[in-house]
Design a protein around this motif. Structure first.
Motif, PDB file in Angstrom:
ATOM      1  N   PRO A 203       0.789  -1.236   0.000  1.00  0.00           N
ATOM      2  CA  PRO A 203       0.000   0.000   0.000  1.00  0.00           C
ATOM      3  C   PRO A 203       0.820   1.284   0.000  1.00  0.00           C
ATOM      4  N   LYS A 204       2.104   1.233   0.395  1.00  0.00           N
ATOM      5  CA  LYS A 204       2.913   2.442   0.411  1.00  0.00           C
ATOM      6  C   LYS A 204       3.442   2.825  -0.969  1.00  0.00           C
ATOM      7  N   CYS A 205       3.284   1.925  -1.939  1.00  0.00           N
ATOM      8  CA  CYS A 205       3.756   2.224  -3.286  1.00  0.00           C
ATOM      9  C   CYS A 205       2.772   3.154  -3.992  1.00  0.00           C
ATOM     10  N   ARG A 206       3.281   4.101  -4.781  1.00  0.00           N
ATOM     11  CA  ARG A 206       2.416   5.028  -5.489  1.00  0.00           C
ATOM     12  C   ARG A 206       1.783   4.346  -6.698  1.00  0.00           C
ATOM     13  N   PRO A 207       0.514   4.619  -6.993  1.00  0.00           N
ATOM     14  CA  PRO A 207      -0.154   3.955  -8.114  1.00  0.00           C
ATOM     15  C   PRO A 207       0.454   4.293  -9.472  1.00  0.00           C
ATOM     16  N   ALA A 208       0.971   5.522  -9.636  1.00  0.00           N
ATOM     17  CA  ALA A 208       1.506   5.940 -10.929  1.00  0.00           C
ATOM     18  C   ALA A 208       2.986   5.612 -11.089  1.00  0.00           C
ATOM     19  N   ALA A 209       3.580   4.975 -10.086  1.00  0.00           N
ATOM     20  CA  ALA A 209       5.014   4.667 -10.122  1.00  0.00           C
ATOM     21  C   ALA A 209       5.230   3.218 -10.564  1.00  0.00           C
ATOM     22  N   PHE A 210       6.497   2.878 -10.785  1.00  0.00           N
ATOM     23  CA  PHE A 210       6.879   1.496 -11.043  1.00  0.00           C
ATOM     24  C   PHE A 210       7.807   1.024  -9.932  1.00  0.00           C
ATOM     25  N   ASP A 211       7.498  -0.143  -9.388  1.00  0.00           N
ATOM     26  CA  ASP A 211       8.403  -0.873  -8.520  1.00  0.00           C
ATOM     27  C   ASP A 211       8.989  -1.986  -9.385  1.00  0.00           C
ATOM     28  N   ILE A 212      10.281  -2.176  -9.341  1.00  0.00           N
ATOM     29  CA  ILE A 212      10.921  -3.146 -10.233  1.00  0.00           C
ATOM     30  C   ILE A 212      11.472  -4.311  -9.422  1.00  0.00           C
ATOM     31  N   MET A 213      11.100  -5.515  -9.822  1.00  0.00           N
ATOM     32  CA  MET A 213      11.582  -6.737  -9.189  1.00  0.00           C
ATOM     33  C   MET A 213      12.447  -7.520 -10.165  1.00  0.00           C
ATOM     34  N   THR A 214      13.547  -8.078  -9.658  1.00  0.00           N
ATOM     35  CA  THR A 214      14.344  -9.018 -10.440  1.00  0.00           C
ATOM     36  C   THR A 214      14.425 -10.326  -9.671  1.00  0.00           C
ATOM     37  N   THR A 215      14.648 -11.405 -10.397  1.00  0.00           N
ATOM     38  CA  THR A 215      14.778 -12.714  -9.749  1.00  0.00           C
ATOM     39  C   THR A 215      15.989 -13.446 -10.315  1.00  0.00           C
ATOM     40  N   ALA A 216      16.732 -14.094  -9.425  1.00  0.00           N
ATOM     41  CA  ALA A 216      17.923 -14.838  -9.823  1.00  0.00           C
ATOM     42  C   ALA A 216      18.052 -16.072  -8.952  1.00  0.00           C
ATOM     43  N   GLY A 217      18.626 -17.127  -9.503  1.00  0.00           N
ATOM     44  CA  GLY A 217      18.846 -18.332  -8.715  1.00  0.00           C
ATOM     45  C   GLY A 217      18.554 -19.585  -9.509  1.00  0.00           C
ATOM     46  N   ARG A 218      18.564 -20.691  -8.804  1.00  0.00           N
ATOM     47  CA  ARG A 218      18.245 -21.992  -9.393  1.00  0.00           C
ATOM     48  C   ARG A 218      17.033 -22.560  -8.684  1.00  0.00           C
ATOM     49  N   TYR A 219      15.934 -22.626  -9.403  1.00  0.00           N
ATOM     50  CA  TYR A 219      14.686 -23.123  -8.837  1.00  0.00           C
ATOM     51  C   TYR A 219      13.804 -23.613  -9.971  1.00  0.00           C
ATOM     52  N   HIS A 220      12.840 -24.428  -9.624  1.00  0.00           N
ATOM     53  CA  HIS A 220      11.919 -24.920 -10.641  1.00  0.00           C
ATOM     54  C   HIS A 220      11.093 -23.756 -11.182  1.00  0.00           C
ATOM     55  N   PRO A 221      10.653 -23.844 -12.438  1.00  0.00           N
ATOM     56  CA  PRO A 221       9.858 -22.744 -13.010  1.00  0.00           C
ATOM     57  C   PRO A 221       8.684 -22.369 -12.111  1.00  0.00           C
ATOM     58  N   VAL A 222       8.509 -21.074 -11.913  1.00  0.00           N
ATOM     59  CA  VAL A 222       7.409 -20.588 -11.081  1.00  0.00           C
ATOM     60  C   VAL A 222       6.604 -19.566 -11.866  1.00  0.00           C
ATOM     61  N   VAL A 223       5.441 -19.271 -11.339  1.00  0.00           N
ATOM     62  CA  VAL A 223       4.523 -18.332 -11.986  1.00  0.00           C
ATOM     63  C   VAL A 223       4.248 -17.177 -11.029  1.00  0.00           C
ATOM     64  N   MET A 224       4.378 -15.952 -11.531  1.00  0.00           N
ATOM     65  CA  MET A 224       3.938 -14.768 -10.797  1.00  0.00           C
ATOM     66  C   MET A 224       2.516 -14.466 -11.251  1.00  0.00           C
ATOM     67  N   ASP A 225       1.602 -14.395 -10.302  1.00  0.00           N
ATOM     68  CA  ASP A 225       0.184 -14.215 -10.609  1.00  0.00           C
ATOM     69  C   ASP A 225      -0.255 -12.810 -10.198  1.00  0.00           C
ATOM     70  N   PHE A 226      -0.610 -11.977 -11.196  1.00  0.00           N
ATOM     71  CA  PHE A 226      -1.244 -10.687 -10.932  1.00  0.00           C
ATOM     72  C   PHE A 226      -2.749 -10.939 -10.934  1.00  0.00           C
ATOM     73  N   MET A 227      -3.259 -11.293  -9.783  1.00  0.00           N
ATOM     74  CA  MET A 227      -4.570 -11.913  -9.664  1.00  0.00           C
ATOM     75  C   MET A 227      -5.708 -11.008 -10.132  1.00  0.00           C
ATOM     76  N   ASN A 228      -5.659  -9.727  -9.768  1.00  0.00           N
ATOM     77  CA  ASN A 228      -6.774  -8.846 -10.121  1.00  0.00           C
ATOM     78  C   ASN A 228      -6.781  -8.457 -11.595  1.00  0.00           C
ATOM     79  N   LEU A 229      -5.656  -8.655 -12.290  1.00  0.00           N
ATOM     80  CA  LEU A 229      -5.596  -8.357 -13.723  1.00  0.00           C
ATOM     81  C   LEU A 229      -5.866  -9.588 -14.581  1.00  0.00           C
ATOM     82  N   GLY A 230      -5.905 -10.764 -13.957  1.00  0.00           N
ATOM     83  CA  GLY A 230      -6.118 -11.991 -14.718  1.00  0.00           C
ATOM     84  C   GLY A 230      -4.913 -12.361 -15.569  1.00  0.00           C
ATOM     85  N   ILE A 231      -3.704 -11.999 -15.104  1.00  0.00           N
ATOM     86  CA  ILE A 231      -2.493 -12.258 -15.874  1.00  0.00           C
ATOM     87  C   ILE A 231      -1.492 -13.033 -15.033  1.00  0.00           C
ATOM     88  N   LYS A 232      -0.961 -14.098 -15.610  1.00  0.00           N
ATOM     89  CA  LYS A 232       0.125 -14.865 -14.999  1.00  0.00           C
ATOM     90  C   LYS A 232       1.375 -14.712 -15.865  1.00  0.00           C
TER      91      LYS A 232
END
Length: 367
Positions: free
Chosen positions: A281-310
């Protein structure tokens, strides 16, 4: 446009941003890349920035750009100030008011646009080179002690550091935990007037900032293309804060800011954590927060649930959105995974008087 002191680490970040912007524009407009001053950017960093730029150009030019029927300004107006995303009843009500038109699963570089032409998401699989991911691992290893002591056994509602949401590393190469780093931690969480109380335990270390130089260059340079106004606002905030610190002879803070390499003023380092459905909730709606991921793991899915996008969220991916607008979820129960989450606290921008920015719009030419 703000002038960045040449002796600040942020100046090299500025050069990285200009390089990525130029390569993206040249690729989209089918013209040669202009000669540029690369300063002290080394060859590995330039290779990483070129790869990032190519992925971003692919996303921006993708003929299958996702266009939502939701107006995210109206959607944000419907959210409470401290919307956490943790109430299923509340989220079901929001989902029924703003239903996604279809379910989507994205695996290639893409952007997501709302009904008003605002860019809501950048999805950039393959944005990080092996060198950048190696740097992330190295920097994280140096934080092992902080990560170990970050895990708590407090009530489950404080899920971000609760032991139940972390899993151990199969080979001991990653220490589970979640820490926040900022050169101006005391400016956050409340509006400030006059002098802040200086806290020497502000979570910042110049050595950590230097270790993250490669990843920082990529993330900050990406924002130069994603949201130019926010990028320059971040630059201006860091410079203004540095001038303020120098004016009041806050030498240690000024020293830290000279060595802080990001346009973002906070980064979270998150290792081997499961993320239940939530918002930030502290993030601004008009801004971008940027996430990166690194490592060795089985394929995973990021789910943006309210947009209906995985999104397929493999190692080396970069994902940008307002984490207030999107209710997101990801479950990783094994392997090693390191997430860096970069964001801006508006209280810091407000403290130094940096004007607020609007949403980024989709425009093929003016980036």
């Amino acid at each position: 446009m703000v002038t960045i002191p040449i002796d600040w680490a942020l100046y090299q970040t500025y050069l990285a941003g200009e390089l990525v912007h130029e390569i993206v524009m040249a690729t989209i407009l089918h013209r040669p890349v202009r000669d540029m001053n690369l300063g002290l950017l080394d060859i590995d960093t330039c290779i990483a920035l070129e790869q990032l730029a190519k992925v971003m150009a692919t996303a921006y030019s993708n003929a299958d750009t996702v266009r939502l029927k939701i107006d995210m300004v109206r959607y944000n107006d419907a959210l409470d100030k401290d919307e956490s995303g943790r109430s299923e009843t509340r989220e079901e009500n929001l989902f029924n008011r703003f239903p996604p038109d279809e379910e989507r699963f994205l695996t290639t570089p893409s952007i997501v646009i709302d009904s008003g032409g605002r860019i809501i998401v950048w999805y950039l699989p393959g944005a990080l080179t092996a060198m950048i991911m190696k740097d992330i691992h190295g920097a994280t290893h140096s934080m092992s002690g902080l990560l170990k002591h970050s895990i708590t056994t407090s009530k489950i509602t404080q899920w971000r550091t609760n032991r139940s949401n972390f899993h151990t590393s199969p080979d001991g190469m990653v220490t589970p935990g979640c820490i926040n780093i900022s050169p101006a931690w005391f400016q956050q969480g409340r509006e400030k007037h006059g002098f802040p109380n200086i806290d020497p335990e502000d979570g910042f270390s110049p050595e950590v900032s230097a270790a993250l130089k490669g990843p920082v260059s990529s993330v900050s340079a990406a924002l130069r293309v994603m949201h130019p106004d926010l990028y320059w606002a971040g630059m201006e905030t860091q410079v203004r804060l540095g001038k303020w610190a120098a004016r009041y002879e806050l030498d240690e803070m000024h020293y830290h800011l000279q060595r802080w390499t990001s346009v973002f003023n906070v980064v979270s380092i998150i290792c081997n954590r499961r993320s239940p459905p939530h918002r930030d909730p502290k993030c601004r709606p008009a801004a971008f927060d940027i996430m990166t991921t690194a490592g060795r793991y089985h394929p995973v899915v990021m789910d943006f649930m309210n947009l209906g996008i995985k999104f397929l969220y493999n190692s080396g991916s970069m994902l940008a959105s307002s984490c207030r607008l999107v209710r997101h979820y990801m479950n990783v129960e094994e392997g090693n995974r390191i997430v860096t989450a970069w964001y801006m606290r508006d209280s810091i921008h407000n403290f130094v008087g940096t004007p607020s920015t609007e949403y980024a719009k989709y425009d093929r030419v003016n980036m």
